[in-house]
Scaffold this active site. Sequence first.
Site, PDB file in Angstrom:
ATOM      1  N   LYS A  90     -19.640  22.443   8.643  1.00  0.00           N
ATOM      2  CA  LYS A  90     -19.509  21.868   9.986  1.00  0.00           C
ATOM      3  C   LYS A  90     -20.611  22.311  10.928  1.00  0.00           C
ATOM      4  CE  LYS A  90     -14.709  20.548  10.401  1.00  0.00           C
ATOM      5  NZ  LYS A  90     -13.520  20.556  11.249  1.00  0.00           N
ATOM      6  N   LYS A 114     -12.644  11.039   0.908  1.00  0.00           N
ATOM      7  CA  LYS A 114     -11.255  11.143   1.358  1.00  0.00           C
ATOM      8  C   LYS A 114     -11.025  10.315   2.627  1.00  0.00           C
ATOM      9  CE  LYS A 114      -8.544  15.062   2.367  1.00  0.00           C
ATOM     10  NZ  LYS A 114      -8.367  16.504   2.429  1.00  0.00           N
ATOM     11  N   LYS A 161      -9.078  10.756   9.480  1.00  0.00           N
ATOM     12  CA  LYS A 161      -8.654  10.248  10.785  1.00  0.00           C
ATOM     13  C   LYS A 161      -9.852  10.095  11.718  1.00  0.00           C
ATOM     14  CE  LYS A 161      -7.274  14.892  12.482  1.00  0.00           C
ATOM     15  NZ  LYS A 161      -7.398  15.763  11.332  1.00  0.00           N
TER      16      LYS A 161
END
Length: 335
Positions: free
Chosen positions: A116, A198, A201
């Site tokens: 990240k 995957k 959201k």
Amino acid sequence: MEEQKKPVILSGITPSGVLMIGHYMGAIRNWVALQHEYECFFMVADLHAITVRQTPADLRRRTLDIAAGYIACGIDPDLCTLFVQSHVPEHTQLTWVLNCLTSMGEASRMTQFKDKSGENAENNNVGLFTYPVLMAADILLYQADLVPVGDDQKQHLELTRNLAERFNFRYSPTFTVPEPFIPPVGARVMSLQEPTKKMSKSDKNEKATLFISDTDDAIRMKIKRAVTDSGTDIRFDEKNRPGVANLMTLYSTATGKSNAEIEREFEGLGYAEFKEAAAEAMVGFMRPMRERFLELRSDTTMLNALLAKGAETARNRARRTLRKVYKKVGFAELG
Ligand code: TRP
């Protein structure tokens, strides 16, 4: 007293987006099944969310969306403690103590931090670095025995175990050392647009994700436009035909049919017929969730009251653990 003896489970979802079918299939449906046998704490991890820059109004809305989504998916606030992480200040308080027990080296080895913080330099904040320590605090405050987590969070759970053992060794036994919980059913739902990734959201392409707030038409459209592969028959082959395999996983969850049954059902038929059936099955499956979700979201007063009750139960538990911790590390008692 019986109640107290149930093993404790804790898990959470970061409100960086609206709840989606991937959460349900990968996590929440297992949580629903666990509610009766375990003492469950399910939280909305809003403190975790701000490790990535958020628009305040969106964060506030999504926090309530996730909470309502939990209930819409079958989490019963009368059976579980459902709460918002920032409502329980003990999470940040324990994080500080655990920060002082975590070495720079072990925090630096966390792959999610590396991924990240590497994604963009702007996102390179100290909170992101200590994110796994906050997660450890979440878990240890409630003396959780089991933590249902996905693969991407296993390393954080390993750190949690190490911190619990370190604290227990340095001071005296205080924390339950948690185990990862591998769910009996856990289907990985993939992106409808890039089926090797995957479902997320926070995907930039809205068509990639089925949200629990999606209308019937949106569900139909997304399934019909889902990326499939260059084959023609309906066969479960995750490796070579990930697009069709993913739709089969959805169809299977909605209908309860096995992959073999689905293959038989569509023998001699093509993608169009299968997508049609999968779309209708998902519409039927998701409708009650959406309706419940919208109903809950239309009454913020009631939702807030539920969360206030959850926060109170959570705090009572968290406070007990934190009090012990403060004492053991040597903080002078107030008054
Ligand atoms: N980090 C988790 C995720 O992004 C969410 C989370 C926060 C969590 N605290 C937790 C999960 C404690 C399990 C236990 O998925």
